[in-house]
Design a protein around this motif. Sequence first.
Motif, mmCIF file in Angstrom:
data_model
loop_
_atom_site.group_PDB
_atom_site.id
_atom_site.type_symbol
_atom_site.label_atom_id
_atom_site.label_comp_id
_atom_site.label_asym_id
_atom_site.label_seq_id
_atom_site.Cartn_x
_atom_site.Cartn_y
_atom_site.Cartn_z
ATOM 1 N N ASN A 101 0.829 -1.215 0.000
ATOM 2 C CA ASN A 101 0.000 0.000 0.000
ATOM 3 C C ASN A 101 0.856 1.254 0.000
ATOM 4 O OD1 ASN A 101 -2.378 -1.442 -0.014
ATOM 5 N ND2 ASN A 101 -2.682 -1.308 2.195
ATOM 6 N N PHE A 102 1.912 1.237 0.797
ATOM 7 C CA PHE A 102 2.814 2.392 0.854
ATOM 8 C C PHE A 102 3.421 2.670 -0.519
ATOM 9 C CE2 PHE A 102 7.242 3.874 1.420
ATOM 10 C CZ PHE A 102 6.968 5.155 1.892
ATOM 11 N N CYS A 103 3.875 1.636 -1.209
ATOM 12 C CA CYS A 103 4.460 1.812 -2.548
ATOM 13 C C CYS A 103 3.441 2.410 -3.509
ATOM 14 C CB CYS A 103 4.977 0.482 -3.084
ATOM 15 S SG CYS A 103 6.429 -0.127 -2.201
ATOM 16 N N LYS A 104 2.197 1.973 -3.402
ATOM 17 C CA LYS A 104 1.136 2.510 -4.257
ATOM 18 C C LYS A 104 0.898 3.988 -3.934
ATOM 19 C CE LYS A 104 -3.073 1.707 -3.179
ATOM 20 N NZ LYS A 104 -4.334 1.123 -2.797
ATOM 21 N N PHE A 105 0.735 4.304 -2.639
ATOM 22 C CA PHE A 105 0.484 5.692 -2.234
ATOM 23 C C PHE A 105 1.643 6.609 -2.607
ATOM 24 C CE2 PHE A 105 -2.249 3.883 1.394
ATOM 25 C CZ PHE A 105 -3.435 4.109 0.701
ATOM 26 N N ALA A 106 2.871 6.118 -2.484
ATOM 27 C CA ALA A 106 4.059 6.946 -2.709
ATOM 28 C C ALA A 106 4.189 7.408 -4.156
ATOM 29 C CB ALA A 106 5.308 6.180 -2.281
ATOM 30 N N THR A 107 3.481 6.752 -5.086
ATOM 31 C CA THR A 107 3.576 7.141 -6.493
ATOM 32 C C THR A 107 2.563 8.229 -6.881
ATOM 33 O OG1 THR A 107 2.029 5.420 -7.208
ATOM 34 C CG2 THR A 107 4.384 4.842 -7.120
ATOM 35 N N TYR A 108 1.670 8.607 -5.984
ATOM 36 C CA TYR A 108 0.674 9.632 -6.313
ATOM 37 C C TYR A 108 1.360 10.966 -6.614
ATOM 38 C CZ TYR A 108 -3.083 6.574 -4.604
ATOM 39 O OH TYR A 108 -3.961 5.544 -4.417
ATOM 40 N N SER A 109 0.797 11.701 -7.537
ATOM 41 C CA SER A 109 1.396 12.970 -7.956
ATOM 42 C C SER A 109 1.372 14.030 -6.848
ATOM 43 C CB SER A 109 0.674 13.510 -9.192
ATOM 44 O OG SER A 109 -0.693 13.738 -8.896
ATOM 45 N N ASN A 110 0.498 13.882 -5.881
ATOM 46 C CA ASN A 110 0.365 14.862 -4.807
ATOM 47 C C ASN A 110 1.371 14.645 -3.668
ATOM 48 O OD1 ASN A 110 -0.715 16.947 -3.269
ATOM 49 N ND2 ASN A 110 -2.316 15.675 -2.403
ATOM 50 N N VAL A 111 2.218 13.645 -3.785
ATOM 51 C CA VAL A 111 3.157 13.335 -2.708
ATOM 52 C C VAL A 111 4.391 14.222 -2.815
ATOM 53 C CG1 VAL A 111 4.680 11.549 -1.768
ATOM 54 C CG2 VAL A 111 2.338 10.982 -2.450
ATOM 55 N N LYS A 112 4.670 14.900 -1.717
ATOM 56 C CA LYS A 112 5.841 15.767 -1.633
ATOM 57 C C LYS A 112 7.071 14.969 -1.206
ATOM 58 C CE LYS A 112 7.195 20.065 0.672
ATOM 59 N NZ LYS A 112 6.723 21.104 1.592
ATOM 60 N N SER A 113 6.891 14.119 -0.182
ATOM 61 C CA SER A 113 8.006 13.298 0.308
ATOM 62 C C SER A 113 7.466 12.145 1.129
ATOM 63 C CB SER A 113 8.965 14.143 1.164
ATOM 64 O OG SER A 113 8.299 14.613 2.323
ATOM 65 N N THR A 114 8.330 11.170 1.382
ATOM 66 C CA THR A 114 7.973 10.028 2.220
ATOM 67 C C THR A 114 9.116 9.774 3.196
ATOM 68 O OG1 THR A 114 8.957 8.417 0.708
ATOM 69 C CG2 THR A 114 6.621 8.931 0.392
ATOM 70 N N ILE A 135 0.548 3.704 8.442
ATOM 71 C CA ILE A 135 0.785 4.578 7.290
ATOM 72 C C ILE A 135 0.033 5.872 7.583
ATOM 73 C CG2 ILE A 135 0.391 4.998 4.840
ATOM 74 C CD1 ILE A 135 0.580 2.006 4.353
ATOM 75 N N PHE A 136 0.771 6.975 7.620
ATOM 76 C CA PHE A 136 0.171 8.263 7.955
ATOM 77 C C PHE A 136 0.440 9.283 6.848
ATOM 78 C CE2 PHE A 136 1.244 6.207 11.980
ATOM 79 C CZ PHE A 136 0.011 6.219 12.596
ATOM 80 N N PHE A 137 -0.614 9.949 6.447
ATOM 81 C CA PHE A 137 -0.493 11.079 5.529
ATOM 82 C C PHE A 137 -0.386 12.329 6.387
ATOM 83 C CE2 PHE A 137 -2.656 7.664 3.437
ATOM 84 C CZ PHE A 137 -2.017 7.617 2.211
ATOM 85 N N GLN A 138 0.406 13.287 5.925
ATOM 86 C CA GLN A 138 0.555 14.508 6.702
ATOM 87 C C GLN A 138 0.547 15.730 5.797
ATOM 88 O OE1 GLN A 138 4.172 14.459 9.028
ATOM 89 N NE2 GLN A 138 5.450 13.858 7.312
ATOM 90 N N TYR A 139 0.071 16.809 6.387
ATOM 91 C CA TYR A 139 -0.059 18.065 5.658
ATOM 92 C C TYR A 139 0.189 19.192 6.651
ATOM 93 C CZ TYR A 139 -2.297 21.849 3.026
ATOM 94 O OH TYR A 139 -2.560 23.027 2.378
ATOM 95 N N ASN A 140 0.852 20.236 6.198
ATOM 96 C CA ASN A 140 1.163 21.364 7.073
ATOM 97 C C ASN A 140 0.463 22.618 6.566
ATOM 98 O OD1 ASN A 140 3.909 23.507 7.691
ATOM 99 N ND2 ASN A 140 2.527 22.758 9.234
ATOM 100 N N THR A 177 4.068 12.855 3.073
ATOM 101 C CA THR A 177 3.761 14.282 3.139
ATOM 102 C C THR A 177 3.112 14.712 1.831
ATOM 103 O OG1 THR A 177 5.678 14.609 4.571
ATOM 104 C CG2 THR A 177 4.744 16.580 3.534
ATOM 105 N N LEU A 178 1.972 15.378 1.959
ATOM 106 C CA LEU A 178 1.208 15.809 0.788
ATOM 107 C C LEU A 178 1.531 17.251 0.419
ATOM 108 C CD1 LEU A 178 -2.258 14.331 1.839
ATOM 109 C CD2 LEU A 178 -0.552 13.290 0.319
ATOM 110 N N ASN A 179 1.562 17.530 -0.887
ATOM 111 C CA ASN A 179 1.740 18.903 -1.373
ATOM 112 C C ASN A 179 0.520 19.757 -1.080
ATOM 113 O OD1 ASN A 179 4.335 18.968 -2.706
ATOM 114 N ND2 ASN A 179 3.459 17.540 -4.178
#
Length: 195
Positions: A77-90, A118-123, A101-103
């Motif tokens: 799941n992490f590998c799948k999520f990490a390829t999304y275009s909205n991902v800033k970093s992992t 698995i945690f998504f984060q946004y600032n 981390t999401l853009n």
Amino acid sequence: IDLKKMSNLNEFHFTRLIEKFYNDTYLNDQNACSSPHLIWWYGKATNVIDRFWKKLFEIVKKKYNLDQSAAFEKYSNFCKFATYSNVKSTKVYENLIYTITLNKIDSQNHFLRGKWGIFFQYNSNNLKDLKKIVNPKYQTLTYFGIDKNLIMSEVLKQKLNGIDRLVPVGQSLDMSLNWDGYNLVNSLSRVIDIK
């Protein structure tokens, strides 16, 4: 989570906050409907975010047992999520914590659901951004360091079509007679009228 308030905590209270977060997430493998998936860092990004994840990693390493089949699915799941275009970093903390981390945040964020750590984060320091993501799929909002009245004011002002519960970090699994916007006694019982 208010970053300034968190950075002002002494070591005891900081660790206690992380233990409460652990209870909200790892005790049920993030499978509860009220489990945190998106961590909203409120305020200016500082190194306290890394400190949070490192302390959580220490706790998870001592307390949590991830079985092999869950570990495989988690990594997949992490590998799948990490390829999304909205991902800033992992960032990876062995196979116990993955942070993504999401853009930006948008109306599709409710599809980003982590399990087993698995945690998504946004600032952001703008609670008005809640309107971009909150929909009826959002049930519980846990908070730390932010006045609950300020959050409630934003929920009402923005007429958010979701969030049935506002609870402090560590109380996402606490049950009451009102759950998910429903009165449980009324919903799970019937009245027999005799005249």
